[in-house]
Motif scaffolding. Structure first.
Motif, PDB file in Angstrom:
ATOM      1  N   ILE A  13      91.907  37.653  81.862  1.00 43.59           N
ATOM      2  CA  ILE A  13      92.122  36.799  80.688  1.00 43.59           C
ATOM      3  C   ILE A  13      90.987  37.047  79.701  1.00 43.59           C
ATOM      4  O   ILE A  13      89.844  37.322  80.103  1.00 43.59           O
ATOM      5  N   THR A  14      91.340  36.952  78.402  1.00 38.24           N
ATOM      6  CA  THR A  14      90.317  37.139  77.371  1.00 38.24           C
ATOM      7  C   THR A  14      89.813  35.784  76.908  1.00 38.24           C
ATOM      8  O   THR A  14      90.612  34.903  76.568  1.00 38.24           O
ATOM      9  N   LEU A  15      88.504  35.618  76.919  1.00 40.88           N
ATOM     10  CA  LEU A  15      87.886  34.392  76.388  1.00 40.88           C
ATOM     11  C   LEU A  15      87.170  34.745  75.098  1.00 40.88           C
ATOM     12  O   LEU A  15      86.406  35.715  75.059  1.00 40.88           O
ATOM     13  N   GLU A  16      87.446  33.977  74.067  1.00 43.34           N
ATOM     14  CA  GLU A  16      86.763  34.153  72.794  1.00 43.34           C
ATOM     15  C   GLU A  16      85.781  32.991  72.683  1.00 43.34           C
ATOM     16  O   GLU A  16      86.205  31.848  72.516  1.00 43.34           O
ATOM     17  N   VAL A  17      84.521  33.284  72.818  1.00 43.67           N
ATOM     18  CA  VAL A  17      83.529  32.215  72.933  1.00 43.67           C
ATOM     19  C   VAL A  17      82.704  32.125  71.658  1.00 43.67           C
ATOM     20  O   VAL A  17      82.299  33.142  71.094  1.00 43.67           O
ATOM     21  N   GLN A  18      82.479  30.893  71.206  1.00 41.68           N
ATOM     22  CA  GLN A  18      81.654  30.676  70.015  1.00 41.68           C
ATOM     23  C   GLN A  18      80.186  30.900  70.382  1.00 41.68           C
ATOM     24  O   GLN A  18      79.703  30.331  71.366  1.00 41.68           O
ATOM     25  N   ARG A  19      79.523  31.739  69.606  1.00 43.61           N
ATOM     26  CA  ARG A  19      78.116  32.026  69.858  1.00 43.61           C
ATOM     27  C   ARG A  19      77.298  31.567  68.667  1.00 43.61           C
ATOM     28  O   ARG A  19      77.740  31.677  67.520  1.00 43.61           O
ATOM     29  N   TYR A  20      76.139  31.055  68.932  1.00 45.34           N
ATOM     30  CA  TYR A  20      75.196  30.721  67.851  1.00 45.34           C
ATOM     31  C   TYR A  20      73.792  30.752  68.419  1.00 45.34           C
ATOM     32  O   TYR A  20      73.438  29.915  69.273  1.00 45.34           O
ATOM     33  N   HIS A  21      73.027  31.706  68.004  1.00 43.19           N
ATOM     34  CA  HIS A  21      71.617  31.777  68.385  1.00 43.19           C
ATOM     35  C   HIS A  21      70.802  31.607  67.103  1.00 43.19           C
ATOM     36  O   HIS A  21      70.778  32.509  66.267  1.00 43.19           O
ATOM     37  N   PRO A  22      70.196  30.432  66.950  1.00 45.75           N
ATOM     38  CA  PRO A  22      69.576  30.100  65.654  1.00 45.75           C
ATOM     39  C   PRO A  22      68.507  31.101  65.209  1.00 45.75           C
ATOM     40  O   PRO A  22      68.295  31.259  64.010  1.00 45.75           O
ATOM     41  N   GLU A  23      67.888  31.810  66.147  1.00 47.85           N
ATOM     42  CA  GLU A  23      66.841  32.741  65.733  1.00 47.85           C
ATOM     43  C   GLU A  23      67.424  33.992  65.078  1.00 47.85           C
ATOM     44  O   GLU A  23      66.718  34.729  64.400  1.00 47.85           O
ATOM     45  N   GLN A  24      68.725  34.238  65.261  1.00 51.90           N
ATOM     46  CA  GLN A  24      69.322  35.436  64.643  1.00 51.90           C
ATOM     47  C   GLN A  24      70.597  35.158  63.839  1.00 51.90           C
ATOM     48  O   GLN A  24      70.959  35.947  62.982  1.00 51.90           O
ATOM     49  N   ASP A  25      71.290  34.034  64.116  1.00 47.10           N
ATOM     50  CA  ASP A  25      72.569  33.773  63.434  1.00 47.10           C
ATOM     51  C   ASP A  25      72.412  32.678  62.376  1.00 47.10           C
ATOM     52  O   ASP A  25      71.759  31.663  62.632  1.00 47.10           O
ATOM     53  N   SER A  26      73.051  32.905  61.205  1.00 42.83           N
ATOM     54  CA  SER A  26      73.018  31.840  60.191  1.00 42.83           C
ATOM     55  C   SER A  26      74.130  30.837  60.446  1.00 42.83           C
ATOM     56  O   SER A  26      74.097  29.706  59.972  1.00 42.83           O
ATOM     57  N   GLY A  27      75.140  31.238  61.211  1.00 40.98           N
ATOM     58  CA  GLY A  27      76.241  30.336  61.568  1.00 40.98           C
ATOM     59  C   GLY A  27      76.919  30.858  62.812  1.00 40.98           C
ATOM     60  O   GLY A  27      76.575  31.950  63.297  1.00 40.98           O
ATOM     61  N   PRO A  28      77.867  30.109  63.355  1.00 44.10           N
ATOM     62  CA  PRO A  28      78.519  30.540  64.590  1.00 44.10           C
ATOM     63  C   PRO A  28      79.354  31.812  64.379  1.00 44.10           C
ATOM     64  O   PRO A  28      79.847  32.064  63.283  1.00 44.10           O
ATOM     65  N   ARG A  29      79.508  32.586  65.421  1.00 47.01           N
ATOM     66  CA  ARG A  29      80.359  33.779  65.422  1.00 47.01           C
ATOM     67  C   ARG A  29      81.142  33.787  66.735  1.00 47.01           C
ATOM     68  O   ARG A  29      80.838  33.002  67.635  1.00 47.01           O
ATOM     69  N   TRP A  30      82.163  34.631  66.794  1.00 48.28           N
ATOM     70  CA  TRP A  30      82.992  34.691  68.005  1.00 48.28           C
ATOM     71  C   TRP A  30      82.692  35.959  68.774  1.00 48.28           C
ATOM     72  O   TRP A  30      82.505  37.021  68.179  1.00 48.28           O
ATOM     73  N   GLN A  31      82.683  35.841  70.080  1.00 52.81           N
ATOM     74  CA  GLN A  31      82.499  37.022  70.921  1.00 52.81           C
ATOM     75  C   GLN A  31      83.554  37.014  72.019  1.00 52.81           C
ATOM     76  O   GLN A  31      83.817  35.984  72.639  1.00 52.81           O
ATOM     77  N   ARG A  32      84.146  38.209  72.253  1.00 56.92           N
ATOM     78  CA  ARG A  32      85.232  38.314  73.240  1.00 56.92           C
ATOM     79  C   ARG A  32      84.729  38.825  74.578  1.00 56.92           C
ATOM     80  O   ARG A  32      83.898  39.726  74.625  1.00 56.92           O
ATOM     81  N   TYR A  33      85.254  38.225  75.630  1.00 59.20           N
ATOM     82  CA  TYR A  33      84.939  38.694  76.980  1.00 59.20           C
ATOM     83  C   TYR A  33      86.243  38.757  77.767  1.00 59.20           C
ATOM     84  O   TYR A  33      87.095  37.883  77.605  1.00 59.20           O
ATOM     85  N   THR A  34      86.369  39.766  78.612  1.00 63.78           N
ATOM     86  CA  THR A  34      87.535  39.831  79.500  1.00 63.78           C
ATOM     87  C   THR A  34      87.071  39.488  80.910  1.00 63.78           C
ATOM     88  O   THR A  34      86.128  40.076  81.425  1.00 63.78           O
ATOM     89  N   VAL A  35      87.759  38.502  81.476  1.00 63.95           N
ATOM     90  CA  VAL A  35      87.295  37.930  82.746  1.00 63.95           C
ATOM     91  C   VAL A  35      88.415  38.007  83.776  1.00 63.95           C
ATOM     92  O   VAL A  35      89.548  37.606  83.488  1.00 63.95           O
ATOM     93  N   PRO A  36      88.124  38.529  84.993  1.00 65.70           N
ATOM     94  CA  PRO A  36      89.145  38.464  86.049  1.00 65.70           C
ATOM     95  C   PRO A  36      89.242  37.017  86.557  1.00 65.70           C
ATOM     96  O   PRO A  36      88.224  36.323  86.634  1.00 65.70           O
ATOM     97  N   TYR A  37      90.447  36.566  86.825  1.00 64.56           N
ATOM     98  CA  TYR A  37      90.564  35.164  87.253  1.00 64.56           C
ATOM     99  C   TYR A  37      91.577  35.019  88.373  1.00 64.56           C
ATOM    100  O   TYR A  37      92.468  35.863  88.545  1.00 64.56           O
ATOM    101  N   THR A  38      91.431  33.941  89.114  1.00 64.03           N
ATOM    102  CA  THR A  38      92.402  33.571  90.135  1.00 64.03           C
ATOM    103  C   THR A  38      92.991  32.221  89.752  1.00 64.03           C
ATOM    104  O   THR A  38      92.447  31.527  88.871  1.00 64.03           O
ATOM    105  N   ALA A  39      94.062  31.828  90.406  1.00 63.73           N
ATOM    106  CA  ALA A  39      94.813  30.629  90.004  1.00 63.73           C
ATOM    107  C   ALA A  39      93.964  29.368  90.035  1.00 63.73           C
ATOM    108  O   ALA A  39      94.189  28.436  89.259  1.00 63.73           O
ATOM    109  N   GLU A  40      92.955  29.315  90.903  1.00 64.56           N
ATOM    110  CA  GLU A  40      92.193  28.067  91.037  1.00 64.56           C
ATOM    111  C   GLU A  40      90.928  28.055  90.174  1.00 64.56           C
ATOM    112  O   GLU A  40      90.132  27.121  90.267  1.00 64.56           O
TER     113      GLU A  40
END
Lengths: 254, 132
Positions: free
Chosen positions: A7-34
């Motif tokens: 499944i692909t998770l699009e996670v909001q990222r914000y690191h104040p020392e480098q970002d002026s505002g939030p950005r999105w980052q995609r990760y692909t994660v293997p998952y099981t039903a539980e």
């Protein structure tokens, strides 16, 4: 063995020392039903990107730490499953209406300050000492407030409340629900003290009954009811205050 | 050391974020049409006080398709507002008990509708009696 589903998770990222505002980052994660969404975030942190920051503790909808916006809905990340969002992308963002400190971590100090103002503790109606023994009540008396006592301070209701988004000085759903929990307790005598919070502009009158707070509560607290149960009494106090000289606008309170 | 800056999200486009917000706006917005209808009735009263000719002019305006359309919209808004109003009614009441048992939200809403229908029928019968 077959490959695990992903499944692909699009996670909001914000690191104040480098970002002026939030950005999105995609990760692909293997998952099981539980696997919960929280476990998906933990997989990212452990295997893909150690810099992802989020709060969590109990993993079972008790501690109220892992609240975030999942596909636009305020949810506890431990309380929803990846399978229900497959194959994604599912968007995970910080709780709405709160200042973001880092990635999914919000600054909830505003709520904690409000919680201190609502006197959400038992103020015994009669003076008691430990020698008096257990301060008991009937199951029926407890039933009056039991639902409100289930609040875990997860703040999903604040993320659901547009009035809090517009007016951050509004006391808000959870604080007022906890206030009502003690006001409805038949052993409590702190009503007069709490009236000041209820009757203030930032109290129950800050609520316009959008009602979404009660829909998102993972513990069935129903803050919208807790707040609006107080409006008739508050209006009556206001009107009586104009009638009775000397009682105007709480002049007799303390 | 100073704390790193926090990001403060804006409320721009807030109503697009969830259907619950749009339902809320629709509910509150329906009261604007009700207020408009109340003003229309008030205008009728004022023209009645101004004399027969003014009152007849106000009555004739009802034949205009635009006025008819707005009346229809106000009727729908009133019905929608009534449904939502009764649905929210239990949230504004303290926990009520009857014979030691808590009255459910459903019973309260049904009771409110029954009272509303009974009162409406009463007013209707009264008006019919008045016409006769």
């Amino acid at each position: 063995m077959s490959e695990p589903a992903k499944i692909t998770l699009e996670v909001q990222r914000y690191h104040p020392e480098q970002d002026s505002g939030p950005r999105w980052q995609r990760y692909t994660v293997p998952y099981t039903a539980e696997m919960s969404v929280l476990e998906g975030l933990q997989y990212i942190k452990d295997h893909l990107d150690g810099s992802l920051t989020f709060r969590w503790s109990c993993r079972m909808a008790i501690c109220g730490s892992c609240g975030c916006m999942i596909d636009g809905e305020p949810e506890l990340a431990c309380h929803v499953f990846l399978r229900d969002y497959a194959p994604g992308p599912v968007r995970v963002a910080a709780l709405d209406h709160f200042p973001i400190q880092r990635d999914l971590v919000i600054d909830h100090s505003d709520f904690l300050e409000k919680l201190e103002t609502v006197h959400s503790y038992l103020i015994p109606a009669e003076e008691r000492t430990p020698a008096d023994g257990t301060h008991r009540q009937t199951p029926q008396a407890m039933a009056d407030y039991y639902d409100y006592a289930q609040c875990i301070n997860c703040l999903l209701c604040y993320a659901a409340c547009p009035q809090y988004g517009w007016h951050p000085d509004f006391a808000g759903p959870a604080a007022l629900a906890l206030l009502q929990r003690y006001n409805l307790d038949d052993r409590d005598g702190g009503h007069r003290l709490r009236e000041r919070v209820i009757d203030a502009e930032q109290g129950v009158w800050g609520c316009t009954l959008v009602g979404y707070c009660s829909e998102v509560c993972p513990k069935g607290v129903d803050p919208a009811r807790a707040i609006n149960q107080n409006k008739a009494g508050s209006a009556a106090r206001y009107l009586l205050g104009w009638w009775r000289p000397g009682r105007r606008r709480g002049e007799d309170r303390e | 050391m100073s704390r790193p800056p926090v990001y403060r999200p804006s409320m721009r486009g807030w109503w697009q974020r969830h259907p619950a917000y749009r339902r809320y706006l629709l509910r509150e917005g329906s009261s604007a049409l009700l207020a408009a209808y109340a003003l229309w009735l008030l205008a009728g009263l004022v023209s009645l006080a101004a004399g027969e000719a003014a009152y007849e002019r106000w009555r004739e305006l009802h034949g205009n398709p635009w006025v008819f359309g707005v009346h229809l919209a106000a009727l729908l808004a009133a019905l929608y507002h009534a449904v939502t109003w009764f649905r929210l009614l239990p949230l504004t009441l303290p926990a009520l008990r009857w014979g030691g048992r808590r009255i459910t939200d459903r019973t309260l809403v049904r009771g409110a509708w029954l009272t509303y229908v009974a009162l409406s029928v009463g007013v209707w019968l009264y008006l019919l009696g008045g016409v006769r």
